[in-house]
Design a protein around this motif. Sequence first.
Motif, PDB file in Angstrom:
ATOM      1  N   THR A  49       0.807  -1.227   0.000  1.00  0.00           N
ATOM      2  CA  THR A  49       0.000   0.000   0.000  1.00  0.00           C
ATOM      3  C   THR A  49       0.839   1.275   0.000  1.00  0.00           C
ATOM      4  O   THR A  49       0.315   2.363   0.220  1.00  0.00           O
ATOM      5  CB  THR A  49      -0.931   0.020   1.231  1.00  0.00           C
ATOM      6  N   ARG A  50       2.160   1.153  -0.244  1.00  0.00           N
ATOM      7  CA  ARG A  50       2.994   2.354  -0.280  1.00  0.00           C
ATOM      8  C   ARG A  50       2.663   3.205  -1.515  1.00  0.00           C
ATOM      9  O   ARG A  50       1.991   2.744  -2.434  1.00  0.00           O
ATOM     10  CB  ARG A  50       4.474   1.952  -0.292  1.00  0.00           C
ATOM     11  N   THR A  51       3.153   4.442  -1.505  1.00  0.00           N
ATOM     12  CA  THR A  51       2.888   5.368  -2.608  1.00  0.00           C
ATOM     13  C   THR A  51       3.687   4.962  -3.848  1.00  0.00           C
ATOM     14  O   THR A  51       4.900   4.765  -3.745  1.00  0.00           O
ATOM     15  CB  THR A  51       3.290   6.805  -2.204  1.00  0.00           C
ATOM     16  N   ASN A  66      21.419   1.156  -8.025  1.00  0.00           N
ATOM     17  CA  ASN A  66      21.913   2.206  -7.139  1.00  0.00           C
ATOM     18  C   ASN A  66      21.691   1.854  -5.682  1.00  0.00           C
ATOM     19  O   ASN A  66      22.556   2.046  -4.831  1.00  0.00           O
ATOM     20  CB  ASN A  66      21.096   3.483  -7.402  1.00  0.00           C
ATOM     21  N   MET A  67      20.503   1.352  -5.418  1.00  0.00           N
ATOM     22  CA  MET A  67      20.127   1.012  -4.043  1.00  0.00           C
ATOM     23  C   MET A  67      21.014  -0.093  -3.495  1.00  0.00           C
ATOM     24  O   MET A  67      21.465  -0.042  -2.352  1.00  0.00           O
ATOM     25  CB  MET A  67      18.661   0.565  -3.999  1.00  0.00           C
ATOM     26  N   ARG A  68      21.265  -1.091  -4.323  1.00  0.00           N
ATOM     27  CA  ARG A  68      22.130  -2.181  -3.857  1.00  0.00           C
ATOM     28  C   ARG A  68      23.535  -1.652  -3.585  1.00  0.00           C
ATOM     29  O   ARG A  68      24.207  -2.100  -2.659  1.00  0.00           O
ATOM     30  CB  ARG A  68      22.144  -3.328  -4.888  1.00  0.00           C
ATOM     31  N   ASP A  69      23.923  -0.664  -4.380  1.00  0.00           N
ATOM     32  CA  ASP A  69      25.234  -0.056  -4.159  1.00  0.00           C
ATOM     33  C   ASP A  69      25.234   0.788  -2.875  1.00  0.00           C
ATOM     34  O   ASP A  69      26.243   0.861  -2.171  1.00  0.00           O
ATOM     35  CB  ASP A  69      25.633   0.796  -5.362  1.00  0.00           C
ATOM     36  N   ALA A 152      17.044   7.697   7.214  1.00  0.00           N
ATOM     37  CA  ALA A 152      16.590   8.289   5.947  1.00  0.00           C
ATOM     38  C   ALA A 152      16.306   7.189   4.913  1.00  0.00           C
ATOM     39  O   ALA A 152      15.363   7.297   4.127  1.00  0.00           O
ATOM     40  CB  ALA A 152      17.626   9.273   5.416  1.00  0.00           C
ATOM     41  N   CYS A 153      17.133   6.129   4.928  1.00  0.00           N
ATOM     42  CA  CYS A 153      16.890   4.981   4.032  1.00  0.00           C
ATOM     43  C   CYS A 153      15.512   4.380   4.355  1.00  0.00           C
ATOM     44  O   CYS A 153      14.674   4.207   3.469  1.00  0.00           O
ATOM     45  CB  CYS A 153      17.909   3.858   4.217  1.00  0.00           C
ATOM     46  N   THR A 154      15.327   4.039   5.615  1.00  0.00           N
ATOM     47  CA  THR A 154      14.122   3.285   5.975  1.00  0.00           C
ATOM     48  C   THR A 154      12.867   4.149   5.867  1.00  0.00           C
ATOM     49  O   THR A 154      11.793   3.644   5.538  1.00  0.00           O
ATOM     50  CB  THR A 154      14.238   2.682   7.399  1.00  0.00           C
ATOM     51  N   ALA A 155      13.013   5.460   6.133  1.00  0.00           N
ATOM     52  CA  ALA A 155      11.844   6.353   6.017  1.00  0.00           C
ATOM     53  C   ALA A 155      11.375   6.410   4.573  1.00  0.00           C
ATOM     54  O   ALA A 155      10.174   6.414   4.297  1.00  0.00           O
ATOM     55  CB  ALA A 155      12.205   7.750   6.520  1.00  0.00           C
ATOM     56  N   CYS A 156      12.322   6.447   3.643  1.00  0.00           N
ATOM     57  CA  CYS A 156      11.947   6.490   2.227  1.00  0.00           C
ATOM     58  C   CYS A 156      11.317   5.165   1.800  1.00  0.00           C
ATOM     59  O   CYS A 156      10.303   5.143   1.116  1.00  0.00           O
ATOM     60  CB  CYS A 156      13.161   6.817   1.360  1.00  0.00           C
ATOM     61  N   HIS A 157      11.916   4.074   2.230  1.00  0.00           N
ATOM     62  CA  HIS A 157      11.365   2.759   1.871  1.00  0.00           C
ATOM     63  C   HIS A 157       9.960   2.556   2.422  1.00  0.00           C
ATOM     64  O   HIS A 157       9.164   1.827   1.851  1.00  0.00           O
ATOM     65  CB  HIS A 157      12.276   1.636   2.391  1.00  0.00           C
ATOM     66  N   ALA A 158       9.686   3.195   3.569  1.00  0.00           N
ATOM     67  CA  ALA A 158       8.366   3.033   4.179  1.00  0.00           C
ATOM     68  C   ALA A 158       7.281   3.701   3.326  1.00  0.00           C
ATOM     69  O   ALA A 158       6.123   3.293   3.356  1.00  0.00           O
ATOM     70  CB  ALA A 158       8.368   3.623   5.588  1.00  0.00           C
ATOM     71  N   LYS A 161       7.079   2.885  -3.336  1.00  0.00           N
ATOM     72  CA  LYS A 161       7.336   1.631  -4.055  1.00  0.00           C
ATOM     73  C   LYS A 161       7.475   1.980  -5.534  1.00  0.00           C
ATOM     74  O   LYS A 161       6.855   2.919  -6.035  1.00  0.00           O
ATOM     75  CB  LYS A 161       6.194   0.631  -3.865  1.00  0.00           C
ATOM     76  N   GLN A 162       8.304   1.215  -6.217  1.00  0.00           N
ATOM     77  CA  GLN A 162       8.455   1.422  -7.662  1.00  0.00           C
ATOM     78  C   GLN A 162       7.147   1.086  -8.374  1.00  0.00           C
ATOM     79  O   GLN A 162       6.481   0.112  -8.027  1.00  0.00           O
ATOM     80  CB  GLN A 162       9.555   0.513  -8.230  1.00  0.00           C
ATOM     81  N   GLN A 163       6.818   1.907  -9.353  1.00  0.00           N
ATOM     82  CA  GLN A 163       5.702   1.586 -10.245  1.00  0.00           C
ATOM     83  C   GLN A 163       6.238   1.706 -11.670  1.00  0.00           C
ATOM     84  O   GLN A 163       6.468   2.814 -12.157  1.00  0.00           O
ATOM     85  CB  GLN A 163       4.547   2.566 -10.026  1.00  0.00           C
TER      86      GLN A 163
HETATM   87  C1  HEC Z   1      14.551   8.816  -1.371  1.00  0.00           C
HETATM   88  C2  HEC Z   1      14.175   7.438  -1.238  1.00  0.00           C
HETATM   89  C3  HEC Z   1      15.144   6.370  -0.894  1.00  0.00           C
HETATM   90  C4  HEC Z   1      16.250   6.443  -0.054  1.00  0.00           C
HETATM   91  C5  HEC Z   1      16.743   7.638   0.733  1.00  0.00           C
HETATM   92  C6  HEC Z   1      16.831   5.128  -0.052  1.00  0.00           C
HETATM   93  N1  HEC Z   1      16.116   4.287  -0.852  1.00  0.00           N
HETATM   94 FE1  HEC Z   1      16.511   2.313  -1.139  1.00  0.00          FE
HETATM   95  N2  HEC Z   1      14.860   2.152  -2.333  1.00  0.00           N
HETATM   96  C7  HEC Z   1      14.010   3.198  -2.662  1.00  0.00           C
HETATM   97  C8  HEC Z   1      12.948   2.707  -3.512  1.00  0.00           C
HETATM   98  C9  HEC Z   1      11.796   3.523  -4.091  1.00  0.00           C
HETATM   99  C10 HEC Z   1      13.189   1.330  -3.681  1.00  0.00           C
HETATM  100  C11 HEC Z   1      12.310   0.341  -4.435  1.00  0.00           C
HETATM  101  C12 HEC Z   1      11.282  -0.121  -3.423  1.00  0.00           C
HETATM  102  C13 HEC Z   1      10.238  -1.050  -3.995  1.00  0.00           C
HETATM  103  O1  HEC Z   1       9.708  -0.815  -5.086  1.00  0.00           O
HETATM  104  O2  HEC Z   1       9.929  -2.002  -3.286  1.00  0.00           O
HETATM  105  C14 HEC Z   1      14.402   1.013  -2.928  1.00  0.00           C
HETATM  106  C15 HEC Z   1      14.972  -0.255  -2.846  1.00  0.00           C
HETATM  107  C16 HEC Z   1      16.107  -0.550  -2.132  1.00  0.00           C
HETATM  108  C17 HEC Z   1      16.732  -1.852  -2.096  1.00  0.00           C
HETATM  109  C18 HEC Z   1      16.269  -3.094  -2.858  1.00  0.00           C
HETATM  110  C19 HEC Z   1      17.028  -3.142  -4.182  1.00  0.00           C
HETATM  111  C20 HEC Z   1      16.604  -4.292  -5.076  1.00  0.00           C
HETATM  112  O3  HEC Z   1      17.461  -4.829  -5.786  1.00  0.00           O
HETATM  113  O4  HEC Z   1      15.407  -4.631  -5.101  1.00  0.00           O
HETATM  114  C21 HEC Z   1      17.821  -1.745  -1.274  1.00  0.00           C
HETATM  115  C22 HEC Z   1      18.791  -2.850  -0.898  1.00  0.00           C
HETATM  116  C23 HEC Z   1      17.885  -0.375  -0.808  1.00  0.00           C
HETATM  117  N3  HEC Z   1      16.829   0.323  -1.360  1.00  0.00           N
HETATM  118  C24 HEC Z   1      18.862   0.110   0.038  1.00  0.00           C
HETATM  119  C25 HEC Z   1      18.933   1.417   0.480  1.00  0.00           C
HETATM  120  C26 HEC Z   1      19.893   1.901   1.454  1.00  0.00           C
HETATM  121  C27 HEC Z   1      20.938   1.043   2.149  1.00  0.00           C
HETATM  122  C28 HEC Z   1      19.647   3.225   1.627  1.00  0.00           C
HETATM  123  C29 HEC Z   1      20.331   4.202   2.503  1.00  0.00           C
HETATM  124  C30 HEC Z   1      21.758   4.140   2.680  1.00  0.00           C
HETATM  125  C31 HEC Z   1      18.518   3.558   0.759  1.00  0.00           C
HETATM  126  N4  HEC Z   1      18.128   2.436   0.090  1.00  0.00           N
HETATM  127  C32 HEC Z   1      17.962   4.808   0.676  1.00  0.00           C
HETATM  128  C33 HEC Z   1      14.120   4.496  -2.250  1.00  0.00           C
HETATM  129  C34 HEC Z   1      15.075   4.987  -1.374  1.00  0.00           C
END
Ligand code: HEC
Length: 184
Positions: A49-51, A66-69, A152-158, A161-163
Amino acid sequence: MTRHLVVLAGALSALLASCSKRSPAAPAASPAPSAATPGAGASLDALDTRTPLPLLPMMAQHQKQNMRDHLVAVQEIVAALASDDFAGVERAAGRIGFSEEEAQMCGHMGAGGPGFTEQALAFHHQADKVAAAARDKDRARVVTELGTTLKACTACHAIWKQQVVDAATWQRLTAGAPPMQHMH
Ligand code: HEC
Protein backbone atom coordinates in the motif's frame (compact mmCIF):
# COMPACT_ATOMS: atom_id res chain seq x y z
CA MET A 1 -1.36 -65.97 -25.43
CA THR A 2 -2.16 -63.31 -28.01
CA ARG A 3 -4.91 -62.09 -25.72
CA HIS A 4 -2.44 -61.74 -22.86
CA LEU A 5 -0.13 -59.73 -25.06
CA VAL A 6 -2.95 -57.44 -26.06
CA VAL A 7 -3.86 -56.90 -22.40
CA LEU A 8 -0.22 -56.27 -21.55
CA ALA A 9 0.17 -53.85 -24.44
CA GLY A 10 -2.99 -52.06 -23.31
CA ALA A 11 -1.72 -51.79 -19.76
CA LEU A 12 1.64 -50.49 -20.95
CA SER A 13 0.14 -47.86 -23.20
CA ALA A 14 -2.15 -46.76 -20.37
CA LEU A 15 0.88 -46.47 -18.12
CA LEU A 16 2.85 -44.50 -20.71
CA ALA A 17 -0.15 -42.26 -21.36
CA SER A 18 -0.44 -41.46 -17.68
CA CYS A 19 3.26 -40.67 -17.50
CA SER A 20 3.24 -38.44 -20.52
CA LYS A 21 0.15 -36.73 -19.16
CA ARG A 22 1.94 -35.99 -15.93
CA SER A 23 5.18 -34.66 -17.37
CA PRO A 24 3.86 -31.47 -19.04
CA ALA A 25 2.27 -30.51 -15.72
CA ALA A 26 5.59 -30.82 -13.88
CA PRO A 27 7.03 -27.40 -14.92
CA ALA A 28 3.93 -25.73 -13.50
CA ALA A 29 4.86 -27.03 -10.05
CA SER A 30 8.31 -25.45 -10.26
CA PRO A 31 8.18 -22.60 -12.81
CA ALA A 32 11.35 -21.30 -14.40
CA PRO A 33 12.52 -18.14 -12.61
CA SER A 34 11.79 -16.07 -15.69
CA ALA A 35 8.19 -17.27 -16.06
CA ALA A 36 6.03 -14.16 -15.82
CA THR A 37 2.67 -14.50 -14.13
CA PRO A 38 0.97 -11.14 -14.68
CA GLY A 39 -1.84 -11.68 -12.18
CA ALA A 40 0.64 -12.31 -9.38
CA GLY A 41 2.28 -8.91 -9.94
CA ALA A 42 -1.10 -7.22 -9.61
CA SER A 43 -1.77 -9.14 -6.39
CA LEU A 44 1.53 -7.96 -4.92
CA ASP A 45 0.76 -4.40 -5.97
CA ALA A 46 -2.60 -4.57 -4.17
CA LEU A 47 -0.92 -5.88 -0.99
CA ASP A 48 1.78 -3.18 -1.05
CA THR A 49 0.00 0.00 0.00
CA ARG A 50 2.99 2.35 -0.28
CA THR A 51 2.89 5.37 -2.61
CA PRO A 52 3.76 4.46 -6.22
CA LEU A 53 6.83 6.13 -7.71
CA PRO A 54 6.38 5.97 -11.49
CA LEU A 55 9.56 4.99 -13.36
CA LEU A 56 10.39 3.80 -16.86
CA PRO A 57 11.78 0.22 -16.85
CA MET A 58 15.33 1.46 -17.45
CA MET A 59 15.03 3.92 -14.57
CA ALA A 60 13.58 1.31 -12.21
CA GLN A 61 16.45 -1.01 -13.04
CA HIS A 62 18.99 1.75 -12.50
CA GLN A 63 17.39 2.75 -9.21
CA LYS A 64 17.60 -0.80 -7.88
CA GLN A 65 21.25 -1.06 -8.92
CA ASN A 66 21.91 2.21 -7.14
CA MET A 67 20.13 1.01 -4.04
CA ARG A 68 22.13 -2.18 -3.86
CA ASP A 69 25.23 -0.06 -4.16
CA HIS A 70 23.97 2.16 -1.29
CA LEU A 71 23.85 -0.94 0.87
CA VAL A 72 27.40 -1.86 -0.16
CA ALA A 73 28.48 1.66 0.87
CA VAL A 74 26.94 1.14 4.32
CA GLN A 75 28.68 -2.24 4.56
CA GLU A 76 32.00 -0.59 3.73
CA ILE A 77 31.44 2.23 6.23
CA VAL A 78 30.83 -0.27 9.04
CA ALA A 79 33.81 -2.43 8.06
CA ALA A 80 36.14 0.58 7.90
CA LEU A 81 34.89 1.91 11.22
CA ALA A 82 35.51 -1.44 12.87
CA SER A 83 39.22 -1.03 12.12
CA ASP A 84 39.33 2.72 12.87
CA ASP A 85 40.03 3.36 9.19
CA PHE A 86 38.56 6.88 9.04
CA ALA A 87 39.81 7.51 5.51
CA GLY A 88 37.95 4.37 4.45
CA VAL A 89 34.78 5.57 6.20
CA GLU A 90 35.04 8.91 4.43
CA ARG A 91 35.60 7.26 1.05
CA ALA A 92 32.64 4.89 1.46
CA ALA A 93 30.35 7.65 2.75
CA GLY A 94 31.34 9.71 -0.28
CA ARG A 95 29.66 7.13 -2.48
CA ILE A 96 26.25 8.03 -1.01
CA GLY A 97 27.03 11.71 -0.47
CA PHE A 98 25.64 14.70 -2.30
CA SER A 99 26.87 15.72 -5.75
CA GLU A 100 25.34 17.73 -8.57
CA GLU A 101 25.25 14.61 -10.70
CA GLU A 102 23.43 12.73 -7.96
CA ALA A 103 21.00 15.61 -7.51
CA GLN A 104 20.17 15.59 -11.20
CA MET A 105 19.49 11.87 -11.13
CA CYS A 106 17.28 12.19 -8.05
CA GLY A 107 15.37 14.93 -9.87
CA HIS A 108 14.63 12.56 -12.73
CA MET A 109 13.75 9.67 -10.45
CA GLY A 110 11.26 11.82 -8.56
CA ALA A 111 9.74 13.53 -11.60
CA GLY A 112 6.52 11.52 -11.22
CA GLY A 113 6.44 11.39 -7.42
CA PRO A 114 6.10 14.77 -5.69
CA GLY A 115 8.25 14.81 -2.53
CA PHE A 116 10.55 11.95 -3.56
CA THR A 117 13.40 14.12 -4.85
CA GLU A 118 13.44 16.28 -1.70
CA GLN A 119 13.65 13.16 0.45
CA ALA A 120 16.45 11.78 -1.73
CA LEU A 121 18.47 15.00 -1.57
CA ALA A 122 18.06 15.24 2.21
CA PHE A 123 19.38 11.68 2.41
CA HIS A 124 22.53 12.51 0.40
CA HIS A 125 23.18 15.62 2.52
CA GLN A 126 22.78 13.52 5.66
CA ALA A 127 25.31 10.98 4.31
CA ASP A 128 27.79 13.87 3.94
CA LYS A 129 27.69 14.23 7.73
CA VAL A 130 29.08 10.71 8.07
CA ALA A 131 32.04 11.72 5.90
CA ALA A 132 32.50 14.96 7.91
CA ALA A 133 32.57 13.04 11.20
CA ALA A 134 35.13 10.64 9.72
CA ARG A 135 37.30 13.59 8.66
CA ASP A 136 37.23 14.72 12.30
CA LYS A 137 38.12 11.16 13.35
CA ASP A 138 35.10 11.27 15.67
CA ARG A 139 34.03 7.66 16.04
CA ALA A 140 30.92 8.31 18.14
CA ARG A 141 29.68 10.95 15.71
CA VAL A 142 30.25 8.64 12.72
CA VAL A 143 27.97 6.09 14.37
CA THR A 144 25.33 8.70 15.25
CA GLU A 145 25.31 10.19 11.74
CA LEU A 146 25.27 6.73 10.17
CA GLY A 147 22.24 5.90 12.32
CA THR A 148 20.46 9.04 11.13
CA THR A 149 21.42 8.19 7.54
CA LEU A 150 19.94 4.72 7.88
CA LYS A 151 16.78 6.32 9.22
CA ALA A 152 16.59 8.29 5.95
CA CYS A 153 16.89 4.98 4.03
CA THR A 154 14.12 3.29 5.98
CA ALA A 155 11.84 6.35 6.02
CA CYS A 156 11.95 6.49 2.23
CA HIS A 157 11.36 2.76 1.87
CA ALA A 158 8.37 3.03 4.18
CA ILE A 159 6.69 5.50 1.80
CA TRP A 160 7.60 4.65 -1.80
CA LYS A 161 7.34 1.63 -4.06
CA GLN A 162 8.45 1.42 -7.66
CA GLN A 163 5.70 1.59 -10.24
CA VAL A 164 7.08 0.60 -13.63
CA VAL A 165 5.24 2.46 -16.40
CA ASP A 166 5.43 2.76 -20.19
CA ALA A 167 6.64 5.87 -22.01
CA ALA A 168 3.14 7.25 -22.63
CA THR A 169 2.19 6.98 -18.95
CA TRP A 170 5.52 8.51 -17.95
CA GLN A 171 4.85 11.48 -20.23
CA ARG A 172 1.38 11.93 -18.78
CA LEU A 173 2.52 11.68 -15.13
CA THR A 174 5.55 13.93 -15.45
CA ALA A 175 4.20 16.44 -17.97
CA GLY A 176 7.02 15.50 -20.34
CA ALA A 177 10.01 15.55 -18.00
CA PRO A 178 13.00 14.22 -19.95
CA PRO A 179 13.71 10.66 -18.82
CA MET A 180 17.21 10.63 -17.40
CA GLN A 181 19.29 12.22 -20.10
CA HIS A 182 22.04 13.00 -17.64
CA MET A 183 22.31 9.61 -16.07
CA HIS A 184 25.57 7.82 -15.98
C1 HEC B 1 14.55 8.82 -1.37
C2 HEC B 1 14.18 7.44 -1.24
C3 HEC B 1 15.14 6.37 -0.89
C4 HEC B 1 16.25 6.44 -0.05
C5 HEC B 1 16.74 7.64 0.73
C6 HEC B 1 16.83 5.13 -0.05
N1 HEC B 1 16.12 4.29 -0.85
FE1 HEC B 1 16.51 2.31 -1.14
N2 HEC B 1 14.86 2.15 -2.33
C7 HEC B 1 14.01 3.20 -2.66
C8 HEC B 1 12.95 2.71 -3.51
C9 HEC B 1 11.80 3.52 -4.09
C10 HEC B 1 13.19 1.33 -3.68
C11 HEC B 1 12.31 0.34 -4.44
C12 HEC B 1 11.28 -0.12 -3.42
C13 HEC B 1 10.24 -1.05 -4.00
O1 HEC B 1 9.71 -0.82 -5.09
O2 HEC B 1 9.93 -2.00 -3.29
C14 HEC B 1 14.40 1.01 -2.93
C15 HEC B 1 14.97 -0.26 -2.85
C16 HEC B 1 16.11 -0.55 -2.13
C17 HEC B 1 16.73 -1.85 -2.10
C18 HEC B 1 16.27 -3.09 -2.86
C19 HEC B 1 17.03 -3.14 -4.18
C20 HEC B 1 16.60 -4.29 -5.08
O3 HEC B 1 17.46 -4.83 -5.79
O4 HEC B 1 15.41 -4.63 -5.10
C21 HEC B 1 17.82 -1.75 -1.27
C22 HEC B 1 18.79 -2.85 -0.90
C23 HEC B 1 17.88 -0.37 -0.81
N3 HEC B 1 16.83 0.32 -1.36
C24 HEC B 1 18.86 0.11 0.04
C25 HEC B 1 18.93 1.42 0.48
C26 HEC B 1 19.89 1.90 1.45
C27 HEC B 1 20.94 1.04 2.15
C28 HEC B 1 19.65 3.22 1.63
C29 HEC B 1 20.33 4.20 2.50
C30 HEC B 1 21.76 4.14 2.68
C31 HEC B 1 18.52 3.56 0.76
N4 HEC B 1 18.13 2.44 0.09
C32 HEC B 1 17.96 4.81 0.68
C33 HEC B 1 14.12 4.50 -2.25
C34 HEC B 1 15.07 4.99 -1.37
